[in-house]
Design an enzyme around this catalytic site. Structure first.
Site, PDB file in Angstrom:
ATOM      1  N   LYS A  33       0.849  -1.207   0.000  1.00  2.58           N
ATOM      2  CA  LYS A  33       0.000   0.000   0.000  1.00  2.58           C
ATOM      3  C   LYS A  33       0.877   1.247   0.000  1.00  2.58           C
ATOM      4  CE  LYS A  33      -3.774  -2.516   2.109  1.00  2.58           C
ATOM      5  NZ  LYS A  33      -4.351  -3.060   3.339  1.00  2.58           N
ATOM      6  N   GLN A  65      -4.276  -1.530   9.624  1.00  4.99           N
ATOM      7  CA  GLN A  65      -4.147  -2.856   9.004  1.00  4.99           C
ATOM      8  C   GLN A  65      -4.805  -3.909   9.900  1.00  4.99           C
ATOM      9  OE1 GLN A  65      -2.962  -3.560   5.873  1.00  4.99           O
ATOM     10  NE2 GLN A  65      -3.676  -5.638   6.273  1.00  4.99           N
ATOM     11  N   ASP A 107     -10.602   3.575   4.278  1.00  2.00           N
ATOM     12  CA  ASP A 107     -10.705   2.121   4.142  1.00  2.00           C
ATOM     13  C   ASP A 107     -12.149   1.658   4.399  1.00  2.00           C
ATOM     14  OD1 ASP A 107      -9.426  -0.269   3.533  1.00  2.00           O
ATOM     15  OD2 ASP A 107      -8.974  -0.738   5.624  1.00  2.00           O
TER      16      ASP A 107
END
Ligand code: NAP
Length: 282
Positions: free
Chosen positions: A55, A99, A122
Site C-alpha cells: 500500500k 491494518q 478504508d
C-alpha cells in the site's frame, strides 16, 4: 477449456491509479499540500507487513505521501485508540488505514471507531457502513468498492439479478452485499451455517466468494452464464473458487491473483485523494 471472459482487475486498477495520480498532482499543485495516508500496523505479522508495504509503495507511485506508524504487538486498545485519535486530529493526515487483524487482545471495533469518518478511506467505521448502505457520499469498504467498479467496467447489469454473497465479514461480505442491494440486485448472504450452499449458489446470476476457503465453490455450483467474483486469497495464490471448473460455466470470472486484489488498493488510493480534496476544500 475456459469459456468465461476474464475480468482483468490488474488493468482496471492501473487505469484508476493513473487517474488518481493525476488528481493527486493537481491537488498538490493547487494547494501546496500532497494527499497523505497514514498506515498503522500493530505487531509484525508477515502477511500484514507485506500488505502495508504494498500500500505504501502504491501511494508513492500515485504521489500520495505515506506516513507509517508501527506499534508493538503488545499495544493495548487504549494506546491504539489514542494513536488513531491523534492521527484523526492531525490536519496533515487525510486518510487513515488500520491494518487488519490487530491481535486478539485488542478491541478492533473500538480502534476502528477512533478513526474520524472523513478520514476513513478504508471504509471500516460504523458511520461509513451506514452511509454506504444508504447510498450517501462517504467512503466505501475498499474491496467491496473495487468489486463494484469491476462489475461496472464489464457492464454487468445488476438490477433484478440474483446475487449470492458467500461470507458475511464486516470488511467484505456484508458491505459488498449492501452495495449490490443498492444496485437493485436481489441479495442472499451465505455463511458457515448456511444449509446446502451449493444449491443456493446455483441460483445466482452473480456470485461473490468471500470466504477464505481454497476452491470452496466448484464449477458444478455455478449457474451457466453467471458472473463469478472471487475475492478469496488463500496461501499459494488460490482463490475461494475452483477457477478451472467455474470458468467453464461462468460468462465472466475474476482470476486470482489479478482480479479483486489490485482493485482494493486502487480504491484505497482513490478514496485517499478524494478525502484530501474534501479536507483541503478543493
Ligand atoms: P473472514 O472474516 O474469515 O470471514 C469469512 C466468512 O466466510 C465468514 O462470514 C464465514 O461465516 C464464512 N464461511 C467460512 N466457512 C464457510 C463455509 N464453509 N461455507 C460458507 N461460508 C463460510 O474472512 P474475510 O476477511 O471476509 O476474507 C475472506 C477472503 O477474502 C479471504 O481469503 C481473504 O484473504 C480475502 N480478502 C481479500 C481481499 C482482497 O483485497 N483481495 C481483501 C480482504 C479479504 P461465519 O460468519 O458464519 O463465520
Amino acid at each position: 477449456m475456459s469459456q468465461a471472459r476474464l475480468m482483468d482487475g490488474t488493468a482496471l486498477a492501473r487505469r484508476i491509479v493513473e487517474q488518481t495520480a493525476r488528481r493527486a498532482a493537481e491537488l498538490t499543485d493547487r494547494t501546496g499540500t500532497a494527499p497523505c495516508l497514514a498506515t498503522v500496523l500493530v505487531g509484525a505479522d508477515p502477511a500484514s507487513v507485506t500488505y502495508v508495504r504494498m500500500k505504501q509503495n502504491r501511494c508513492r507511485t500515485a504521489g500520495i505521501v505515506s506516513r507509517h506508524v508501527e506499534l508493538p504487538a503488545e499495544t493495548t486498545t487504549e494506546e491504539l485508540v489514542g494513536t488513531l485519535r491523534t492521527l484523526s486530529q492531525d490536519p496533515a493526515v487525510h486518510g487513515i488505514l488500520l491494518q487488519h487483524p490487530v491481535g486478539e487482545h485488542i478491541d478492533e471495533r473500538a480502534a476502528f471507531e477512533a478513526i474520524a469518518p472523513e478520514k476513513d478511506v478504508d471504509g471500516v467505521t460504523f458511520a461509513s457502513f451506514a452511509t454506504m448502505s444508504f447510498g450517501g457520499p462517504g467512503f466505501v469498504s475498499c474491496t467491496p468498492g473495487g468489486i463494484l467498479r469491476l462489475l461496472d467496467a464489464y457492464d454487468v447489469d445488476l438490477a433484478g439479478k440474483r446475487a449470492v454473497v458467500v461470507g458475511r465479514s464486516a470488511i467484505l461480505g456484508k458491505p459488498v452485499g449492501m452495495l449490490l442491494l443498492g444496485r437493485d440486485a436481489t441479495v442472499t448472504y451465505c455463511h458457515s451455517r448456511t444449509r446446502d450452499l451449493s444449491a443456493v449458489v446455483r441460483e445466482a446470476d452473480v456470485v461473490v466468494a468471500a470466504v477464505g476457503r481454497p476452491r470452496l465453490i466448484k464449477g458444478g455450483d455455478v449457474k451457466p452464464g453467471a458472473v463469478v467474483i472471487d475475492a478469496g486469497y488463500n496461501p499459494g495464490n488460490v482463490g475461494d473458487v475452483d477457477f478451472e471448473s467455474a470458468a467453464e460455466r461462468a460468462s465472466l470470472i475474476t482470476p486470482v491473483p489479478g482480479g479483486v486484489g489490485p482493485m482494493t488498493i486502487a480504491t484505497l488510493l482513490e478514496q485517499t485523494v478524494a478525502a484530501a480534496a474534501r479536507q483541503l476544500g478543493v
